[in-house]
Design a protein around this motif. Structure first.
Motif, PDB file in Angstrom:
ATOM      1  N   PRO A 135       0.820  -1.204   0.000  1.00 44.90           N
ATOM      2  CA  PRO A 135       0.000   0.000   0.000  1.00 44.90           C
ATOM      3  C   PRO A 135       0.859   1.261   0.000  1.00 44.90           C
ATOM      4  N   ASN A 136       0.338   2.319  -0.613  1.00 46.76           N
ATOM      5  CA  ASN A 136       0.999   3.632  -0.683  1.00 46.76           C
ATOM      6  C   ASN A 136       2.347   3.612  -1.393  1.00 46.76           C
ATOM      7  N   THR A 137       2.542   2.637  -2.276  1.00 46.43           N
ATOM      8  CA  THR A 137       3.801   2.603  -2.997  1.00 46.43           C
ATOM      9  C   THR A 137       3.586   3.125  -4.406  1.00 46.43           C
ATOM     10  N   GLU A 138       4.372   4.104  -4.765  1.00 45.30           N
ATOM     11  CA  GLU A 138       4.311   4.644  -6.117  1.00 45.30           C
ATOM     12  C   GLU A 138       5.140   3.742  -7.033  1.00 45.30           C
ATOM     13  N   PHE A 139       4.614   3.530  -8.229  1.00 43.98           N
ATOM     14  CA  PHE A 139       5.304   2.651  -9.170  1.00 43.98           C
ATOM     15  C   PHE A 139       6.747   3.103  -9.427  1.00 43.98           C
ATOM     16  N   LEU A 140       6.917   4.414  -9.678  1.00 46.51           N
ATOM     17  CA  LEU A 140       8.264   4.891 -10.030  1.00 46.51           C
ATOM     18  C   LEU A 140       9.257   4.704  -8.887  1.00 46.51           C
ATOM     19  N   ASP A 141       8.769   4.889  -7.644  1.00 48.55           N
ATOM     20  CA  ASP A 141       9.648   4.677  -6.481  1.00 48.55           C
ATOM     21  C   ASP A 141      10.079   3.212  -6.400  1.00 48.55           C
ATOM     22  N   LEU A 142       9.086   2.328  -6.614  1.00 49.20           N
ATOM     23  CA  LEU A 142       9.378   0.894  -6.521  1.00 49.20           C
ATOM     24  C   LEU A 142      10.335   0.466  -7.638  1.00 49.20           C
ATOM     25  N   TRP A 143      10.096   1.002  -8.824  1.00 52.03           N
ATOM     26  CA  TRP A 143      10.969   0.681  -9.971  1.00 52.03           C
ATOM     27  C   TRP A 143      12.412   1.078  -9.637  1.00 52.03           C
ATOM     28  N   ASP A 196      17.221  -1.977 -16.926  1.00 50.92           N
ATOM     29  CA  ASP A 196      16.135  -1.252 -16.262  1.00 50.92           C
ATOM     30  C   ASP A 196      14.746  -1.709 -16.698  1.00 50.92           C
ATOM     31  N   THR A 197      14.627  -2.279 -17.915  1.00 49.50           N
ATOM     32  CA  THR A 197      13.309  -2.767 -18.352  1.00 49.50           C
ATOM     33  C   THR A 197      13.300  -4.252 -18.726  1.00 49.50           C
ATOM     34  N   LEU A 198      14.451  -4.793 -19.098  1.00 48.03           N
ATOM     35  CA  LEU A 198      14.555  -6.164 -19.627  1.00 48.03           C
ATOM     36  C   LEU A 198      13.696  -6.366 -20.870  1.00 48.03           C
ATOM     37  N   SER A 199      13.425  -5.281 -21.596  1.00 46.60           N
ATOM     38  CA  SER A 199      12.679  -5.388 -22.853  1.00 46.60           C
ATOM     39  C   SER A 199      13.676  -5.500 -23.998  1.00 46.60           C
ATOM     40  N   PRO A 200      13.421  -6.428 -24.937  1.00 43.86           N
ATOM     41  CA  PRO A 200      14.385  -6.590 -26.032  1.00 43.86           C
ATOM     42  C   PRO A 200      14.487  -5.359 -26.928  1.00 43.86           C
ATOM     43  N   GLN A 201      15.727  -4.992 -27.247  1.00 43.00           N
ATOM     44  CA  GLN A 201      15.938  -3.827 -28.106  1.00 43.00           C
ATOM     45  C   GLN A 201      16.853  -4.213 -29.266  1.00 43.00           C
ATOM     46  N   SER A 202      16.627  -3.567 -30.404  1.00 45.24           N
ATOM     47  CA  SER A 202      17.446  -3.782 -31.611  1.00 45.24           C
ATOM     48  C   SER A 202      17.662  -5.260 -31.909  1.00 45.24           C
ATOM     49  N   VAL A 203      16.581  -6.002 -31.990  1.00 46.30           N
ATOM     50  CA  VAL A 203      16.671  -7.452 -32.234  1.00 46.30           C
ATOM     51  C   VAL A 203      17.015  -7.673 -33.705  1.00 46.30           C
ATOM     52  N   LYS A 204      18.138  -8.349 -33.932  1.00 48.16           N
ATOM     53  CA  LYS A 204      18.594  -8.544 -35.305  1.00 48.16           C
ATOM     54  C   LYS A 204      18.738 -10.034 -35.565  1.00 48.16           C
ATOM     55  N   ILE A 205      18.015 -10.498 -36.559  1.00 48.34           N
ATOM     56  CA  ILE A 205      18.066 -11.931 -36.877  1.00 48.34           C
ATOM     57  C   ILE A 205      19.399 -12.248 -37.563  1.00 48.34           C
ATOM     58  N   VAL A 206      20.033 -13.325 -37.135  1.00 45.32           N
ATOM     59  CA  VAL A 206      21.284 -13.747 -37.763  1.00 45.32           C
ATOM     60  C   VAL A 206      20.987 -14.905 -38.720  1.00 45.32           C
ATOM     61  N   VAL A 242      -2.570   1.268 -17.556  1.00 47.73           N
ATOM     62  CA  VAL A 242      -1.495   0.353 -17.943  1.00 47.73           C
ATOM     63  C   VAL A 242      -0.314   0.563 -16.995  1.00 47.73           C
ATOM     64  N   ARG A 243       0.505  -0.475 -16.881  1.00 47.96           N
ATOM     65  CA  ARG A 243       1.715  -0.320 -16.061  1.00 47.96           C
ATOM     66  C   ARG A 243       2.903  -0.886 -16.825  1.00 47.96           C
ATOM     67  N   LEU A 244       3.987  -0.130 -16.789  1.00 44.50           N
ATOM     68  CA  LEU A 244       5.210  -0.535 -17.473  1.00 44.50           C
ATOM     69  C   LEU A 244       5.725  -1.849 -16.881  1.00 44.50           C
ATOM     70  N   LEU A 245       6.147  -2.754 -17.753  1.00 47.58           N
ATOM     71  CA  LEU A 245       6.738  -3.999 -17.257  1.00 47.58           C
ATOM     72  C   LEU A 245       8.246  -3.809 -17.118  1.00 47.58           C
ATOM     73  N   VAL A 246       8.698  -3.857 -15.903  1.00 50.81           N
ATOM     74  CA  VAL A 246      10.105  -3.670 -15.557  1.00 50.81           C
ATOM     75  C   VAL A 246      10.477  -4.826 -14.625  1.00 50.81           C
ATOM     76  N   PRO A 247      11.739  -4.976 -14.262  1.00 49.47           N
ATOM     77  CA  PRO A 247      12.112  -6.174 -13.489  1.00 49.47           C
ATOM     78  C   PRO A 247      11.228  -6.453 -12.264  1.00 49.47           C
ATOM     79  N   ILE A 248      10.850  -5.436 -11.516  1.00 49.79           N
ATOM     80  CA  ILE A 248      10.065  -5.727 -10.303  1.00 49.79           C
ATOM     81  C   ILE A 248       8.633  -6.152 -10.655  1.00 49.79           C
ATOM     82  N   THR A 249       7.987  -5.481 -11.605  1.00 49.17           N
ATOM     83  CA  THR A 249       6.608  -5.852 -11.951  1.00 49.17           C
ATOM     84  C   THR A 249       6.571  -7.197 -12.670  1.00 49.17           C
TER      85      THR A 249
END
Lengths: 191, 203
Positions: A7-15, A111-121, B170-177
């Motif tokens: 409770p009372n946790t802001e997403f950006l703080d938690l991130w 910081d996001t673990l989202s794939p970036q610049s994915v290049k097929i070999v 919506v919420r951004l998916l980052v390591p904690i989420t």
């Protein structure tokens, strides 16, 4: 799939507060891949994973941030191992993934673990046929399918890391294993 | 780079609340209501709205244009034009000289403001537009959204247009989420309590 936040946790703080999770994951993934680059992938398949060309390591956040960028085509990573010795962790890496179906390179930020610049070999499923190139829609669907498979692999690896990280084995077995691997690499030769 | 051209990059979001029923009409109506408005012939500085994913000039949104099997897709288009203060000041100087020659005096503050504003509108109309496209993919079964691209600026553009169009959180998916979604619920508290762990220090 909603997440129970305290409770009372802001997403950006938690991130921000838990930013270390992505950094520890990439650091663990890199060191583990240096020992054995075969990982269990989705559905029991095997995935080969290699860190190549570039590693970014950092300590601190904001104004206290200190960064080192290691460009290393030969993969001996001497500078990166030294950076680990001063408490830096991996914040971005170029990763090569190889499965039975395809091989690709991508940039992976901690910081996001989202794939970036994915290049097929390689991977016939994802490459256009030179004689009959795909139309725009076909190319788009190929890209989505590729990113989807890459995302699934990253998710499987991250889940594996978290399970280990939250278990007693982390301090009892995993950290000693990583330290044993690192110890001989930490000695910088005097020229 | 997004998903249509170049090497794909994505930013992932989770939809926190799903509408009861997502029909083609539901999506089409909302996209149309918030579709991109062309500002080529105007002096507007920016315009943000939806266009079709495979044709950034089209805003019809027939279901065939956004339905792709397990997901729907469309693009956010942001057109912007910027006028540098230095450019405006240079052109203002010419106008001021012209005014002085015609009237024998310098413009007062009210006239100065009026000249500058007219000049600004005129120069903006002659400034080329910069177009940014951001693909958005909504995987309805997983309630996951991908935005083609990365970085805070792109995230803010998407979040503004998404909120305005669908009003769904919506919420951004980052390591904690991501982590909280992946691990069994009983381990969630441990993850939230976890602290950074050094490779070199014993716990």
């Amino acid at each position: 799939m909603s997440v129970d936040f305290p409770p009372n946790t802001e997403f950006l703080d938690l991130w921000q507060e838990k930013m270390f999770l992505g950094r520890e994951f990439l650091t663990w993934l890199w060191l583990t891949s240096e020992m054995d680059n075969r990982f269990p992938g989705p559905g029991g398949s095997a995935v080969e994973l290699t860190f190549e060309r570039k590693l970014v390591l950092e300590t601190g956040l904001g104004q206290n941030r200190s960064q080192v960028v290691c460009q290393n085509p030969d993969h001996d990573w001497t500078e990166a191992f030294v950076a680990l010795g001063v408490y830096k962790t991996v914040t971005r890496a170029i990763v090569r993934l190889r499965t039975d179906v395809f091989e690709c390179c991508l940039s992976l930020p901690a910081d996001t673990l989202s794939p970036q610049s994915v290049k097929i070999v390689t991977g016939a499923e994802f490459t256009d046929d030179d004689e009959a190139p795909l139309n725009q829609a076909g190319h788009f669907l190929n890209q989505v399918s590729l990113v989807s498979q890459v995302k699934t692999i990253i998710d499987v690896l991250y889940r594996h890391f978290l399970t280990l990280r939250l278990s007693d084995d982390w301090t009892a077995k995993e950290l000693p294993r990583l330290r044993d691997f690192l110890e001989p690499k930490m000695t910088v030769p005097v020229s | 780079m997004g998903l249509i051209k170049g090497t794909p990059t994505v930013t992932r979001y989770r939809l926190l609340e799903a509408p009861e029923e997502v029909t083609d009409e539901y999506i089409q109506q909302r996209l149309k209501r918030n579709s991109f408005v062309d500002i080529e012939a105007t002096a507007e500085e920016d315009s943000l709205g939806w266009v079709e994913i495979l044709d950034h000039l089209a805003t019809e949104f027939n279901p065939a244009s956004f339905k792709f099997g397990g997901f729907v897709a469309f693009s956010a288009r942001l057109d912007t034009r910027r006028l540098a203060a230095r450019t405006l000041n240079r052109y203002y100087h010419y106008k001021e000289v012209e005014f002085l020659a015609q009237t024998g005096r310098k413009p007062n503050s009210v006239k100065k403001r009026e000249i500058k504003e007219n000049l600004r509108q005129d120069l903006l109309r002659r400034t080329l537009l910069n177009t940014d496209l951001l693909e958005v993919l909504w995987f309805q079964k997983e309630q996951e959204i991908w935005v083609g691209g990365a970085g805070e600026k792109k995230r803010l553009v998407f979040e503004e247009l998404w909120e305005r169009t669908f009003g769904l959180s919506v919420r951004l998916l980052v390591p904690i989420t991501l982590g909280l979604e992946m691990i069994p619920k009983e381990m969630g508290a441990s993850l939230l309590k976890s602290k950074a762990c050094s490779l070199w220090e014993e716990d």
